[in-house]
Design a protein around this motif. Structure first.
Motif, PDB file in Angstrom:
ATOM      1  N   SER A  45      55.557  39.115   5.727  1.00 47.96           N
ATOM      2  CA  SER A  45      56.032  40.465   5.467  1.00 47.96           C
ATOM      3  C   SER A  45      57.516  40.468   5.104  1.00 47.96           C
ATOM      4  N   PRO A  46      57.875  41.168   4.037  1.00 50.69           N
ATOM      5  CA  PRO A  46      59.294  41.273   3.681  1.00 50.69           C
ATOM      6  C   PRO A  46      60.109  42.043   4.723  1.00 50.69           C
ATOM      7  N   TYR A  47      59.446  42.721   5.625  1.00 53.73           N
ATOM      8  CA  TYR A  47      60.164  43.446   6.671  1.00 53.73           C
ATOM      9  C   TYR A  47      60.925  42.508   7.599  1.00 53.73           C
ATOM     10  N   TYR A  48      60.501  41.247   7.691  1.00 50.04           N
ATOM     11  CA  TYR A  48      61.237  40.298   8.530  1.00 50.04           C
ATOM     12  C   TYR A  48      62.658  40.091   8.002  1.00 50.04           C
ATOM     13  N   ALA A  49      62.860  40.336   6.719  1.00 54.58           N
ATOM     14  CA  ALA A  49      64.205  40.192   6.144  1.00 54.58           C
ATOM     15  C   ALA A  49      65.182  41.210   6.737  1.00 54.58           C
ATOM     16  N   THR A  50      64.664  42.251   7.371  1.00 49.25           N
ATOM     17  CA  THR A  50      65.527  43.253   8.004  1.00 49.25           C
ATOM     18  C   THR A  50      65.807  42.910   9.460  1.00 49.25           C
ATOM     19  N   THR A  51      65.308  41.760   9.896  1.00 45.14           N
ATOM     20  CA  THR A  51      65.510  41.317  11.279  1.00 45.14           C
ATOM     21  C   THR A  51      66.285  40.003  11.265  1.00 45.14           C
ATOM     22  N   GLY A  52      66.563  39.474  12.410  1.00 48.41           N
ATOM     23  CA  GLY A  52      67.197  38.162  12.503  1.00 48.41           C
ATOM     24  C   GLY A  52      66.184  37.035  12.528  1.00 48.41           C
ATOM     25  N   SER A  53      64.901  37.401  12.516  1.00 46.12           N
ATOM     26  CA  SER A  53      63.838  36.419  12.644  1.00 46.12           C
ATOM     27  C   SER A  53      63.201  36.128  11.289  1.00 46.12           C
ATOM     28  N   PHE A  54      62.855  34.871  11.061  1.00 46.35           N
ATOM     29  CA  PHE A  54      62.184  34.486   9.817  1.00 46.35           C
ATOM     30  C   PHE A  54      60.768  35.032   9.762  1.00 46.35           C
ATOM     31  N   GLY A  55      60.146  35.161  10.908  1.00 53.45           N
ATOM     32  CA  GLY A  55      58.767  35.642  10.943  1.00 53.45           C
ATOM     33  C   GLY A  55      58.330  35.934  12.355  1.00 53.45           C
ATOM     34  N   MET A  89      62.438  33.877   1.666  1.00 58.15           N
ATOM     35  CA  MET A  89      63.165  34.666   2.670  1.00 58.15           C
ATOM     36  C   MET A  89      62.783  36.149   2.617  1.00 58.15           C
ATOM     37  N   GLY A  90      61.546  36.425   2.226  1.00 55.87           N
ATOM     38  CA  GLY A  90      61.032  37.789   2.185  1.00 55.87           C
ATOM     39  C   GLY A  90      61.120  38.438   0.822  1.00 55.87           C
ATOM     40  N   ALA A  91      61.804  37.804  -0.123  1.00 51.40           N
ATOM     41  CA  ALA A  91      61.972  38.384  -1.466  1.00 51.40           C
ATOM     42  C   ALA A  91      60.896  37.835  -2.408  1.00 51.40           C
ATOM     43  N   HIS A  92      59.664  37.761  -1.919  1.00 50.08           N
ATOM     44  CA  HIS A  92      58.563  37.214  -2.705  1.00 50.08           C
ATOM     45  C   HIS A  92      57.888  38.295  -3.545  1.00 50.08           C
ATOM     46  N   ASP A  93      56.931  37.867  -4.351  1.00 47.49           N
ATOM     47  CA  ASP A  93      56.248  38.812  -5.245  1.00 47.49           C
ATOM     48  C   ASP A  93      54.799  39.077  -4.818  1.00 47.49           C
ATOM     49  N   TYR A  94      54.532  39.015  -3.525  1.00 48.97           N
ATOM     50  CA  TYR A  94      53.214  39.347  -2.979  1.00 48.97           C
ATOM     51  C   TYR A  94      53.274  40.775  -2.431  1.00 48.97           C
ATOM     52  N   ALA A  95      52.516  41.661  -3.015  1.00 50.81           N
ATOM     53  CA  ALA A  95      52.503  43.059  -2.580  1.00 50.81           C
ATOM     54  C   ALA A  95      51.862  43.180  -1.202  1.00 50.81           C
ATOM     55  N   ASP A  96      52.170  44.260  -0.506  1.00 48.86           N
ATOM     56  CA  ASP A  96      51.570  44.507   0.802  1.00 48.86           C
ATOM     57  C   ASP A  96      50.041  44.517   0.728  1.00 48.86           C
TER      58      ASP A  96
END
Length: 124
Positions: A45-55, A89-96
């Motif tokens: 999930s790209p939402y992890y990019a808004t946290t300090g955690s990779f996943g 790092m969450g900036a991928h091209d896989y849609a939700d």
């Protein structure tokens, strides 16, 4: 976004360094046997990019950036190694719509990733 555990576990880099050393041993053995090794970082999930955690499993993003950089550089030393970072790092091209949950692809996402892997393998 689910994060399981405390991301500070990677503050001691021994665990990561041991894993990288083991990867290097695998790459060397594979090279001696003329075997291609494909390393894949799966999208999360790209939402992890808004946290300090990779996943979900709580490794710090800063630790992962350093480790992935080292893995990426191993491609230079081992021509039998291909590294695919599909998470970016969450900036991928896989849609939700291609996700099953925060850190797994669904069937459609798996088809897309498999096609990318297939194109890499057909190149070799």
């Amino acid at each position: 976004v689910d994060i399981l555990g405390d991301s500070t576990w990677c503050d001691s880099t021994d665990r990561i360094e041991r894993a990288l050393a083991e990867l290097e041993k695998i790459l060397q053995m594979a090279k001696e046997r003329n075997v291609l090794v494909l390393g894949v970082v799966f999208p999360q999930s790209p939402y992890y990019a808004t946290t300090g955690s990779f996943g979900r499993h709580a490794i710090r993003r800063s630790c992962v950036e350093q480790a992935l950089s080292k893995v990426d550089s191993m491609q230079l030393a081992y021509d039998n190694f291909v590294f695919m970072d599909e998470n970016k790092m969450g900036a991928h091209d896989y849609a939700d719509s291609l996700a099953y949950d925060y850190d797994h692809l669904n069937g459609f996402g798996a088809l897309r990733l498999t096609a990318k892997i297939d194109s890499v393998l057909l190149h070799y």
